[in-house]
Scaffold this motif. Structure first.
Motif, PDB file in Angstrom:
ATOM      1  N   ALA A  28     -14.710  -2.820  12.880  1.00 41.18           N
ATOM      2  CA  ALA A  28     -13.863  -2.202  11.849  1.00 41.18           C
ATOM      3  C   ALA A  28     -14.485  -2.441  10.481  1.00 41.18           C
ATOM      4  CB  ALA A  28     -12.454  -2.777  11.900  1.00 41.18           C
ATOM      5  N   ARG A  29     -15.273  -1.507  10.044  1.00 39.88           N
ATOM      6  CA  ARG A  29     -15.927  -1.673   8.750  1.00 39.88           C
ATOM      7  C   ARG A  29     -15.079  -1.062   7.639  1.00 39.88           C
ATOM      8  NH1 ARG A  29     -18.694   2.687   6.627  1.00 39.88           N
ATOM      9  NH2 ARG A  29     -18.864   4.527   7.961  1.00 39.88           N
ATOM     10  N   GLY A  30     -15.362  -1.447   6.419  1.00 41.85           N
ATOM     11  CA  GLY A  30     -14.686  -0.862   5.269  1.00 41.85           C
ATOM     12  C   GLY A  30     -15.338   0.449   4.871  1.00 41.85           C
ATOM     13  N   GLY A  31     -14.782   1.098   3.876  1.00 36.67           N
ATOM     14  CA  GLY A  31     -15.410   2.301   3.324  1.00 36.67           C
ATOM     15  C   GLY A  31     -15.138   3.578   4.077  1.00 36.67           C
ATOM     16  N   SER A  32     -14.031   3.645   4.802  1.00 33.28           N
ATOM     17  CA  SER A  32     -13.692   4.873   5.517  1.00 33.28           C
ATOM     18  C   SER A  32     -13.499   6.024   4.531  1.00 33.28           C
ATOM     19  CB  SER A  32     -12.416   4.654   6.332  1.00 33.28           C
ATOM     20  OG  SER A  32     -11.954   5.878   6.858  1.00 33.28           O
ATOM     21  N   LYS A  33     -14.042   7.186   4.873  1.00 28.37           N
ATOM     22  CA  LYS A  33     -13.961   8.348   3.972  1.00 28.37           C
ATOM     23  C   LYS A  33     -12.964   9.398   4.451  1.00 28.37           C
ATOM     24  CE  LYS A  33     -18.677   7.854   2.149  1.00 28.37           C
ATOM     25  NZ  LYS A  33     -18.980   6.584   2.858  1.00 28.37           N
ATOM     26  N   GLY A  34     -12.915   9.636   5.770  1.00 31.79           N
ATOM     27  CA  GLY A  34     -12.009  10.660   6.304  1.00 31.79           C
ATOM     28  C   GLY A  34     -10.552  10.314   6.084  1.00 31.79           C
ATOM     29  N   VAL A  35     -10.219   9.047   6.312  1.00 32.73           N
ATOM     30  CA  VAL A  35      -8.864   8.525   6.059  1.00 32.73           C
ATOM     31  C   VAL A  35      -9.066   7.209   5.317  1.00 32.73           C
ATOM     32  CG1 VAL A  35      -6.684   7.757   7.030  1.00 32.73           C
ATOM     33  CG2 VAL A  35      -7.982   9.557   8.195  1.00 32.73           C
ATOM     34  N   LEU A  36      -8.771   7.185   4.047  1.00 41.03           N
ATOM     35  CA  LEU A  36      -9.049   6.012   3.222  1.00 41.03           C
ATOM     36  C   LEU A  36      -8.322   4.778   3.763  1.00 41.03           C
ATOM     37  CD1 LEU A  36      -8.905   7.524  -0.396  1.00 41.03           C
ATOM     38  CD2 LEU A  36     -10.923   7.019   0.998  1.00 41.03           C
ATOM     39  N   GLY A  37      -9.093   3.709   3.946  1.00 43.52           N
ATOM     40  CA  GLY A  37      -8.516   2.452   4.404  1.00 43.52           C
ATOM     41  C   GLY A  37      -7.840   2.534   5.754  1.00 43.52           C
ATOM     42  N   LYS A  38      -8.338   3.415   6.623  1.00 39.89           N
ATOM     43  CA  LYS A  38      -7.598   3.721   7.855  1.00 39.89           C
ATOM     44  C   LYS A  38      -7.424   2.520   8.774  1.00 39.89           C
ATOM     45  CE  LYS A  38     -11.632   5.459  10.417  1.00 39.89           C
ATOM     46  NZ  LYS A  38     -12.263   6.653  11.005  1.00 39.89           N
ATOM     47  N   ASN A  39      -8.374   1.593   8.819  1.00 37.34           N
ATOM     48  CA  ASN A  39      -8.287   0.492   9.776  1.00 37.34           C
ATOM     49  C   ASN A  39      -7.048  -0.383   9.578  1.00 37.34           C
ATOM     50  OD1 ASN A  39     -10.672   0.870  11.420  1.00 37.34           O
ATOM     51  ND2 ASN A  39     -11.852   0.367   9.598  1.00 37.34           N
ATOM     52  N   ILE A  40      -6.584  -0.471   8.325  1.00 38.24           N
ATOM     53  CA  ILE A  40      -5.388  -1.280   8.057  1.00 38.24           C
ATOM     54  C   ILE A  40      -4.247  -0.448   7.462  1.00 38.24           C
ATOM     55  CG2 ILE A  40      -6.576  -3.500   7.877  1.00 38.24           C
ATOM     56  CD1 ILE A  40      -6.676  -3.144   4.881  1.00 38.24           C
ATOM     57  N   LYS A  41      -4.411   0.847   7.454  1.00 35.49           N
ATOM     58  CA  LYS A  41      -3.346   1.748   6.999  1.00 35.49           C
ATOM     59  C   LYS A  41      -2.188   1.690   7.993  1.00 35.49           C
ATOM     60  CE  LYS A  41      -2.655   6.716   6.039  1.00 35.49           C
ATOM     61  NZ  LYS A  41      -2.162   6.652   4.646  1.00 35.49           N
ATOM     62  N   LEU A  42      -0.970   1.701   7.485  1.00 33.78           N
ATOM     63  CA  LEU A  42       0.192   1.618   8.358  1.00 33.78           C
ATOM     64  C   LEU A  42       0.361   2.894   9.181  1.00 33.78           C
ATOM     65  CD1 LEU A  42       2.972  -0.103   6.206  1.00 33.78           C
ATOM     66  CD2 LEU A  42       1.560  -1.110   8.019  1.00 33.78           C
ATOM     67  N   LEU A  43       0.375   2.724  10.486  1.00 33.89           N
ATOM     68  CA  LEU A  43       0.668   3.807  11.414  1.00 33.89           C
ATOM     69  C   LEU A  43       1.977   3.439  12.094  1.00 33.89           C
ATOM     70  CD1 LEU A  43      -0.124   6.416  12.890  1.00 33.89           C
ATOM     71  CD2 LEU A  43      -1.312   4.985  14.581  1.00 33.89           C
ATOM     72  N   GLY A  44       3.019   4.189  11.791  1.00 28.27           N
ATOM     73  CA  GLY A  44       4.333   3.736  12.204  1.00 28.27           C
ATOM     74  C   GLY A  44       4.695   2.515  11.376  1.00 28.27           C
ATOM     75  N   GLU A  45       4.973   1.413  12.041  1.00 23.66           N
ATOM     76  CA  GLU A  45       5.400   0.213  11.330  1.00 23.66           C
ATOM     77  C   GLU A  45       4.342  -0.879  11.298  1.00 23.66           C
ATOM     78  OE1 GLU A  45       9.037  -0.994  13.141  1.00 23.66           O
ATOM     79  OE2 GLU A  45      10.183   0.688  12.329  1.00 23.66           O
ATOM     80  N   LYS A  46       3.106  -0.587  11.749  1.00 12.04           N
ATOM     81  CA  LYS A  46       2.090  -1.638  11.753  1.00 12.04           C
ATOM     82  C   LYS A  46       0.714  -1.075  11.446  1.00 12.04           C
ATOM     83  CE  LYS A  46       1.827  -1.519  16.847  1.00 12.04           C
ATOM     84  NZ  LYS A  46       2.035  -2.322  18.081  1.00 12.04           N
ATOM     85  N   PRO A  47      -0.208  -1.923  10.975  1.00 12.24           N
ATOM     86  CA  PRO A  47      -1.558  -1.462  10.654  1.00 12.24           C
ATOM     87  C   PRO A  47      -2.244  -0.876  11.881  1.00 12.24           C
ATOM     88  CG  PRO A  47      -1.187  -3.689   9.822  1.00 12.24           C
ATOM     89  CD  PRO A  47      -0.028  -3.365  10.709  1.00 12.24           C
ATOM     90  N   LEU A  48      -3.075   0.110  11.662  1.00 14.69           N
ATOM     91  CA  LEU A  48      -3.776   0.770  12.767  1.00 14.69           C
ATOM     92  C   LEU A  48      -4.478  -0.235  13.671  1.00 14.69           C
ATOM     93  CD1 LEU A  48      -4.756   3.381  14.142  1.00 14.69           C
ATOM     94  CD2 LEU A  48      -6.701   3.371  12.551  1.00 14.69           C
ATOM     95  N   ILE A  49      -5.151  -1.210  13.084  1.00 15.38           N
ATOM     96  CA  ILE A  49      -5.909  -2.169  13.875  1.00 15.38           C
ATOM     97  C   ILE A  49      -5.018  -2.980  14.802  1.00 15.38           C
ATOM     98  CG2 ILE A  49      -5.831  -4.075  12.191  1.00 15.38           C
ATOM     99  CD1 ILE A  49      -8.774  -4.641  12.904  1.00 15.38           C
ATOM    100  N   CYS A  50      -3.758  -3.107  14.457  1.00 12.47           N
ATOM    101  CA  CYS A  50      -2.821  -3.914  15.240  1.00 12.47           C
ATOM    102  C   CYS A  50      -2.644  -3.366  16.655  1.00 12.47           C
ATOM    103  CB  CYS A  50      -1.479  -4.001  14.533  1.00 12.47           C
ATOM    104  SG  CYS A  50      -0.299  -5.135  15.304  1.00 12.47           S
ATOM    105  N   TYR A  51      -2.725  -2.047  16.817  1.00 11.70           N
ATOM    106  CA  TYR A  51      -2.547  -1.445  18.132  1.00 11.70           C
ATOM    107  C   TYR A  51      -3.627  -1.919  19.099  1.00 11.70           C
ATOM    108  CZ  TYR A  51       0.884   1.655  15.964  1.00 11.70           C
ATOM    109  OH  TYR A  51       1.991   2.147  15.320  1.00 11.70           O
ATOM    110  N   THR A  52      -4.854  -1.947  18.627  1.00 12.35           N
ATOM    111  CA  THR A  52      -5.956  -2.396  19.479  1.00 12.35           C
ATOM    112  C   THR A  52      -5.872  -3.898  19.735  1.00 12.35           C
ATOM    113  OG1 THR A  52      -7.410  -0.601  18.751  1.00 12.35           O
ATOM    114  CG2 THR A  52      -8.476  -2.552  19.674  1.00 12.35           C
ATOM    115  N   ILE A  53      -5.520  -4.666  18.703  1.00 14.80           N
ATOM    116  CA  ILE A  53      -5.361  -6.113  18.878  1.00 14.80           C
ATOM    117  C   ILE A  53      -4.275  -6.411  19.904  1.00 14.80           C
ATOM    118  CG2 ILE A  53      -4.683  -8.260  17.746  1.00 14.80           C
ATOM    119  CD1 ILE A  53      -5.944  -7.163  15.167  1.00 14.80           C
ATOM    120  N   ASP A  54      -3.155  -5.708  19.815  1.00 16.60           N
ATOM    121  CA  ASP A  54      -2.056  -5.927  20.761  1.00 16.60           C
ATOM    122  C   ASP A  54      -2.490  -5.624  22.195  1.00 16.60           C
ATOM    123  OD1 ASP A  54      -0.384  -6.707  18.738  1.00 16.60           O
ATOM    124  OD2 ASP A  54       0.740  -4.823  18.642  1.00 16.60           O
ATOM    125  N   ALA A  55      -3.295  -4.569  22.361  1.00 15.32           N
ATOM    126  CA  ALA A  55      -3.769  -4.213  23.707  1.00 15.32           C
ATOM    127  C   ALA A  55      -4.655  -5.322  24.276  1.00 15.32           C
ATOM    128  CB  ALA A  55      -4.531  -2.893  23.664  1.00 15.32           C
TER     129      ALA A  55
END
Length: 232
Positions: free
Chosen positions: A9-36
């Motif tokens: 998960a690198r920084g500097g996303s261009k298509g969706v700014l800050g997407k790795n930690i952007k809230l998707l639903g009620e939690k950061p995007l990265i949280c879904y993969t961590i939970d799995a």
């Protein structure tokens, strides 16, 4: 089999700014993969590989192990994923720790489950192949036997090299494309061939109803719709 799970998960996303930690639903995007990965029983170690302090801070709060900060030269738009994987393996090797295989889990495919990860690992362990990837079936209209390329005369040729086209949909062989949610490869193949594929690739069929690969805001909207459906 000793398996290292890597979440890049690198920084500097261009298509969706800050997407790795952007809230998707009620939690950061990265949280879904961590939970799995927390639900997986077959991953021996799971780590984050990131160059971004903010991503690392969020991942740390979510309980993900962060053994190092990824060097900047491995976090550009042009940086191959394989170099990130090799960097992680070399870090562990320098500390006297080795693994048999790597399971790469991209944050941009958030809806895989721990059960699916374990099913993929089990199939890989039983397959005797260099690697395994998750796939989805190609819709018949995009089957490679119905895809054309331009030839040297400026006309069309069948992309598979066949001289006659398969005219009936029912006669098309099933074909697949990688969906991006799971890549598993032997460490020996990664280090010697600098490849996540090797010469023999097994596969596991993903759930098309849980699939999204987030690169653009359009993809993000699809992910938001999926979150609502999966939570119903």
């Amino acid at each position: 089999m000793n398996i290292l799970g890597i979440i890049p998960a690198r920084g500097g996303s261009k298509g969706v700014l800050g997407k790795n930690i952007k809230l998707l639903g009620e939690k950061p995007l990265i949280c879904y993969t961590i939970d799995a990965t927390k639900d997986s029983k077959l991953l021996n170690e799971v780590i984050l590989s990131s160059d971004d302090d903010e991503i690392m801070a969020v991942a740390n709060e979510l309980g993900l192990k962060i053994p190092f900060k990824r060097p900047d030269n491995l976090a550009t738009d042009e940086s191959p994923t394989i170099d990130t994987v090799i960097h992680a393996l070399e870090y562990y090797k320098s500390n006297g720790i080795t693994f048999d295989a790597v399971c790469l889990l991209q944050v941009t495919n958030p809806f895989r489950t721990g059960k699916f990860i374990d099913e993929a690992i089990t199939k890989f362990q039983n397959s005797n192949t260099d690697s395994l990837i998750s796939v989805l079936e190609v819709p018949h209209e995009y089957n490679p036997h119905w895809i054309f390329e331009e030839n040297t005369n400026g006309n069309l040729k069948i992309s598979t090299g066949e001289e006659k086209i398969i005219t009936c949909r029912q006669n098309l062989p099933t074909s697949f494309y990688r969906d991006g949610s799971i890549y598993i490869a032997k460490v020996e193949v990664i280090m010697k061939q600098r490849s996540l594929y090797g010469k023999s690739i097994s596969y596991i069929l993903a759930d098309k109803d849980r699939h999204v690969n987030i690169d653009t805001m359009k993809d993000w909207k699809i992910a938001e719709e999926l979150v609502e459906k999966l939570n119903d």
